[in-house]
Design a protein around this motif. Sequence first.
Motif, PDB file in Angstrom:
ATOM      1  N   LEU A 208       0.677  -1.213  -0.117  1.00  0.00           N
ATOM      2  CA  LEU A 208      -0.019   0.038  -0.133  1.00  0.00           C
ATOM      3  C   LEU A 208       0.966   1.327   0.072  1.00  0.00           C
ATOM      4  N   LEU A 209       0.669   2.079  -1.059  1.00  0.00           N
ATOM      5  CA  LEU A 209       1.343   3.320  -0.975  1.00  0.00           C
ATOM      6  C   LEU A 209       0.509   4.543  -0.998  1.00  0.00           C
ATOM      7  N   ILE A 210       0.590   5.336   0.263  1.00  0.00           N
ATOM      8  CA  ILE A 210      -0.289   6.590   0.388  1.00  0.00           C
ATOM      9  C   ILE A 210       0.745   7.860   0.273  1.00  0.00           C
ATOM     10  N   ASP A 211       0.660   8.602  -0.735  1.00  0.00           N
ATOM     11  CA  ASP A 211       1.246   9.725  -0.903  1.00  0.00           C
ATOM     12  C   ASP A 211       0.596  10.705  -0.079  1.00  0.00           C
ATOM     13  N   ASP A 212       1.533  11.696   0.543  1.00  0.00           N
ATOM     14  CA  ASP A 212       1.031  12.801   1.099  1.00  0.00           C
ATOM     15  C   ASP A 212       0.006  12.259   2.446  1.00  0.00           C
ATOM     16  N   ILE A 213       0.278  11.546   3.284  1.00  0.00           N
ATOM     17  CA  ILE A 213      -0.485  10.923   4.583  1.00  0.00           C
ATOM     18  C   ILE A 213      -1.103  12.139   5.251  1.00  0.00           C
ATOM     19  N   ASP A 245       4.723  15.682   4.064  1.00  0.00           N
ATOM     20  CA  ASP A 245       5.583  16.795   4.319  1.00  0.00           C
ATOM     21  C   ASP A 245       6.337  17.052   5.521  1.00  0.00           C
ATOM     22  N   LYS A 246       5.898  16.427   6.408  1.00  0.00           N
ATOM     23  CA  LYS A 246       6.705  16.409   7.896  1.00  0.00           C
ATOM     24  C   LYS A 246       6.868  15.252   8.422  1.00  0.00           C
ATOM     25  N   GLU A 250       5.427  15.664  13.689  1.00  0.00           N
ATOM     26  CA  GLU A 250       5.117  17.031  13.544  1.00  0.00           C
ATOM     27  C   GLU A 250       4.100  17.309  12.661  1.00  0.00           C
ATOM     28  N   ILE A 251       3.268  16.168  12.398  1.00  0.00           N
ATOM     29  CA  ILE A 251       1.956  16.253  11.877  1.00  0.00           C
ATOM     30  C   ILE A 251       0.923  16.644  12.539  1.00  0.00           C
ATOM     31  N   PRO A 252       0.368  18.041  12.545  1.00  0.00           N
ATOM     32  CA  PRO A 252      -0.591  18.393  13.466  1.00  0.00           C
ATOM     33  C   PRO A 252      -1.889  17.494  13.283  1.00  0.00           C
ATOM     34  N   ARG A 253      -2.535  17.317  14.476  1.00  0.00           N
ATOM     35  CA  ARG A 253      -3.713  16.429  14.845  1.00  0.00           C
ATOM     36  C   ARG A 253      -3.663  15.093  14.211  1.00  0.00           C
ATOM     37  N   LEU A 254      -2.570  14.522  14.278  1.00  0.00           N
ATOM     38  CA  LEU A 254      -2.553  13.095  13.698  1.00  0.00           C
ATOM     39  C   LEU A 254      -2.646  12.271  15.026  1.00  0.00           C
TER      40      LEU A 254
END
Length: 443
Positions: A208-213, A245-246, A250-254
Amino acid sequence: MDTQTLWQIVLADLEVQVGKVMFQTFLSQTKLLELSDQTATIGCTQPFLLSLIEKRYYPLIKKTLDSYTKLDTTLLFKPISGPPKTTIDGPLFHVKPQQNMSTSRVRLHPEYTFENFAVSSSNQMAYAAATAVSQKPAVSYNPLFLYGGVGVGKTHLMQAIAHIMIKNRSQTKLTYCTGEEFTNEIIEAIGNKSTVSFKKKYRNLNLLLIDDIQFIAGKNAVQEEFFHTFNAIQQSGGQIILTSDKPPEEIPRLEARLQSRFEGGLSIDIGPPDFELRTAILLIKAKQRDVALPINLAKLIATSVENPRKLEGVLVRALTESQTQGVPLDEDLIRSILGKTAKKVEKTAVSPQKALQVVASYYHLTLTQLKGAKRDRAVSLPRQVLYYILRSELNVPLVDIGNIVGGRDHTTILYGVRKISDLLQVNKTINGDILGIKQQLLE
Ligand code: ADP
Ligand code: MG
């Protein structure tokens, strides 16, 4: 389905296949004017692009269109008059991929392969991890999490892994999608009460490849579903590759449990490409188009364009202009396309020798005095200004500056460069001197 809707879907599909730059430059300018008797009439608002589009994209457009119409269509291209457009770079309109994922096959960019990926210090770790995963999926790095700024090659590298896995194991069940598409699909499945088939589709994958998760962060139902998908794939021995991108933390609200899953594999940063890498990327992109791009032109572009996506844009533009206006692909053409930024390039083309002369004459010193051993302030300050100019304006390495200016150690040079940059913050005279010198360098 009316022709307009059909064309929007075809364009969305084409965008994924050719990449945003090529899509915006060429295909976004097209419209489906008519579809009858197995003939598709395609109009283009930029008539001068028409033959290029036809030459380069006929087979791809036909294949994509036919896959939706189930017909064997002949394509006819014709110019349409539209509002004049000053630039061919910007999107005329942007089509969001909106078709259901299950209708699209695996959409990988055919040229996003390892062979077409240039390696340098900013991406070598990521490259090494990606090749390792492609050879031995689901063994060591699971998930593989690649992160970095726009255009650093995350999508390219992730798709390169998929290409190898398809080549090595044709049975591989894989899905590539963006975080946004994944989100839309889940929302749709929930709306249609078709979550069972959604689960069936995703949870049996080998890859499974998810881009810009990062897109799924903050969306509770989506994160919940993704969490279970992630666990199911991992438990059944599948590989997961994500880009963002991070870094996860650092991903907010993950969600915290997702963050810890992402950190359970290997996360690697890809940095912005340096000058050499940008030059290499340009040469690769030119080769893909069967264009022999002279290395000095590649360097010229790489000096003033930092974003890899724009690199390709400048190249395409140069090729288009050279073909449509019948002018040679040379320095003049590149400079005219680079426009304002080309000034910066000219500045770097100043020779160190010229800098020496200008600094010497500015401070009324001889070259011998400037390069000599005397250390009183009347010569040592101009000398340090020279180091600064050579380093920050002409980009000469410290060691080379040492050699040019009378065989000095690079730590001496570094000390001088730092001193001048510090002085520049507070000292108006130095500021004026540097400005005056820079002015003379351009004359
Ligand atoms: P990201 O997903 O990180 O935003 P992409 O993978 O879309 O970046 O890359 C942007 C463009 O730059 C693509 O055309 C890609 O092929 C090219 N590119 C980026 N890095 C490299 C590289 N190291 N070698 C060759 N091409 C590269
Ligand atoms: Mg990307």
